[in-house]
Scaffold this motif. Structure first.
Motif, mmCIF file in Angstrom:
data_model
loop_
_atom_site.group_PDB
_atom_site.id
_atom_site.type_symbol
_atom_site.label_atom_id
_atom_site.label_comp_id
_atom_site.label_asym_id
_atom_site.label_seq_id
_atom_site.Cartn_x
_atom_site.Cartn_y
_atom_site.Cartn_z
ATOM 1 N N GLY A 296 6.446 -21.239 29.259
ATOM 2 C CA GLY A 296 6.618 -19.809 29.496
ATOM 3 C C GLY A 296 5.393 -18.910 29.483
ATOM 4 O O GLY A 296 5.425 -17.828 30.066
ATOM 5 N N CYS B 96 11.089 -25.536 19.656
ATOM 6 C CA CYS B 96 11.844 -25.511 20.902
ATOM 7 C C CYS B 96 11.187 -26.489 21.874
ATOM 8 O O CYS B 96 10.122 -26.206 22.429
ATOM 9 C CB CYS B 96 11.880 -24.100 21.480
ATOM 10 S SG CYS B 96 12.681 -22.917 20.382
ATOM 11 N N ALA C 16 16.074 -22.595 28.277
ATOM 12 C CA ALA C 16 14.824 -22.645 27.496
ATOM 13 C C ALA C 16 14.620 -21.328 26.745
ATOM 14 O O ALA C 16 14.275 -21.314 25.560
ATOM 15 C CB ALA C 16 13.635 -22.927 28.419
ATOM 16 N N ALA C 17 14.855 -20.215 27.429
ATOM 17 C CA ALA C 17 14.740 -18.903 26.764
ATOM 18 C C ALA C 17 15.835 -18.754 25.708
ATOM 19 O O ALA C 17 15.600 -18.197 24.625
ATOM 20 C CB ALA C 17 14.818 -17.784 27.795
ATOM 21 N N GLY D 255 14.979 -20.307 22.350
ATOM 22 C CA GLY D 255 14.131 -19.454 21.519
ATOM 23 C C GLY D 255 14.937 -18.387 20.800
ATOM 24 O O GLY D 255 14.712 -18.103 19.616
ATOM 25 N N ASN E 169 9.383 -17.569 27.522
ATOM 26 C CA ASN E 169 10.296 -17.871 26.409
ATOM 27 C C ASN E 169 9.860 -17.209 25.102
ATOM 28 O O ASN E 169 10.681 -16.637 24.381
ATOM 29 C CB ASN E 169 10.369 -19.394 26.202
ATOM 30 C CG ASN E 169 10.738 -20.129 27.477
ATOM 31 O OD1 ASN E 169 11.646 -19.704 28.189
ATOM 32 N ND2 ASN E 169 10.046 -21.214 27.779
ATOM 33 N N PHE F 132 7.124 -23.162 20.168
ATOM 34 C CA PHE F 132 7.605 -23.435 21.533
ATOM 35 C C PHE F 132 6.658 -24.407 22.220
ATOM 36 O O PHE F 132 5.443 -24.177 22.227
ATOM 37 C CB PHE F 132 7.612 -22.146 22.372
ATOM 38 C CG PHE F 132 8.579 -21.110 21.905
ATOM 39 C CD1 PHE F 132 8.324 -20.370 20.761
ATOM 40 C CD2 PHE F 132 9.739 -20.856 22.621
ATOM 41 C CE1 PHE F 132 9.215 -19.400 20.325
ATOM 42 C CE2 PHE F 132 10.632 -19.888 22.194
ATOM 43 C CZ PHE F 132 10.378 -19.161 21.042
#
Ligand SMILES: [Zn+2]
Length: 312
Positions: free
Chosen positions: A123, A117, A96-97, A100, A139, A288
């Motif tokens: 996050g 995203c 997930a990070a 980004g 994130n 996000f």
């Protein structure tokens, strides 16, 4: 150019247990709806990298990053009152990070118009050294650090319209004048931070703004305030890049809060942010997914969000 949607099926394997609101079904429902309405194929992009421990450590302590991997390996199920994990959660959180990081690089290289995203775990509640509120790694804060450290940008704006205050994001940049954090949230509500008088410290004074709404605020009143404050912040800060914490839990049907937005409001909010990003930040925008827990409200709102992003 089109909008890019970053997504991976690994996010479905972040198992939060039975009847947890931040459930795998959230993403499954969104993907199903976007596919059915032919809003998937032109936009979907594969995520090709995890965030490294070093990249995540730009926001979180190295000990904390290691502890998440260890907890998953050791079969730990619960990290705080609301945050549950499973075997694949650490890997999903790193992906997930990574989404980004990949998205901001692609926008800097002008490969797409903008990006969304479509990730979980979310996050914006994750703190430097602890998981919180369904969130493991922050994130959006990691992406902002990437833009500062590796792309040399000096003015990043983070707009957070999740109905909850993004305590983790605020704290990550509270003394940093290069990142302007603007949050719209219901208050009082979890996590109870995010008062108007929280304006930053040291070099960060004036680069943190909290707009609070009492429970029951009408969509009309919300939209009016949103428009005024977003325009004011863009004019004041003149961002070079815009990051958006897009939670959809201010929707009228959401079970975790008491605001009154609907999918068409998210369309309008997205259009406004895109227009201002176009005028001031060369259109650079990465969004996000954060919260949003009523499944149909969530998938309708995400679809409206993507539609507005792509028509920017
Ligand atoms: Zn939320």
């Amino acid at each position: 150019m089109t909008t890019a949607i970053y997504y991976d099926e690994l996010f479905i394997e972040h198992d939060t247990g039975d009847s947890h609101p931040e459930a795998p079904a959230r993403l499954a429902k969104i993907v199903h709806q976007l596919r059915r309405h032919r809003h998937w194929h032109p936009f979907f992009q594969e995520i090709t990298r995890h965030a490294t421990d070093g990249e995540i450590s730009l926001v979180h302590s190295p000990e904390y990053v290691k502890s998440i991997a260890a907890a998953c390996e050791n079969g730990v199920l619960q990290l705080d009152a609301d945050t549950w994990i499973s075997e694949k959660s650490a890997e999903a959180a790193k992906l997930a990070a990574g989404a980004g990081l990949q998205a901001v690089a692609a926008i800097m290289h002008e490969e797409f118009k903008n990006a969304f995203c479509l990730v979980r775990p979310p996050g914006h509640h994750a703190e430097q050294d602890r998981a919180m509120g369904f969130c493991l790694f922050n994130n959006i804060a990691i992406a902002a650090k990437e833009l500062l450290c590796n792309f040399g940008l000096k003015r990043i704006m983070i707009i957070d319209w999740d109905v909850h205050h993004g305590n983790g994001t605020q704290n990550a940049f509270y003394d940093n004048g290069n990142v302007y954090y603007l949050s719209f949230h219901q208050w009082p509500l979890y996590p109870q931070s995010g008062l108007q008088e929280e304006v930053g410290v040291e070099a960060g004074i004036g680069a943190n703004k909290n707009i609070v709404f009492p429970a029951g605020t009408t969509a009309l009143a919300y939209m009016d305030k949103f428009k005024t404050e977003v325009e004011k912040s863009f004019q004041y800060f003149q961002p070079e890049f815009v990051l958006l914490s897009a939670g959809f839990d201010a929707h009228i049907n959401d079970p975790l809060a008491d605001l009154s937005l609907q999918a068409n409001d998210y369309f309008e909010m997205t259009r406004l942010v895109c227009d201002l990003a176009q005028q001031i930040a060369q259109g650079r925008l990465v969004s996000f997914l954060e919260g949003g827990y009523a499944l149909t409200a969530l998938s309708d709102s995400v679809e409206a969000h993507i539609h507005a992003l792509n028509s920017a």
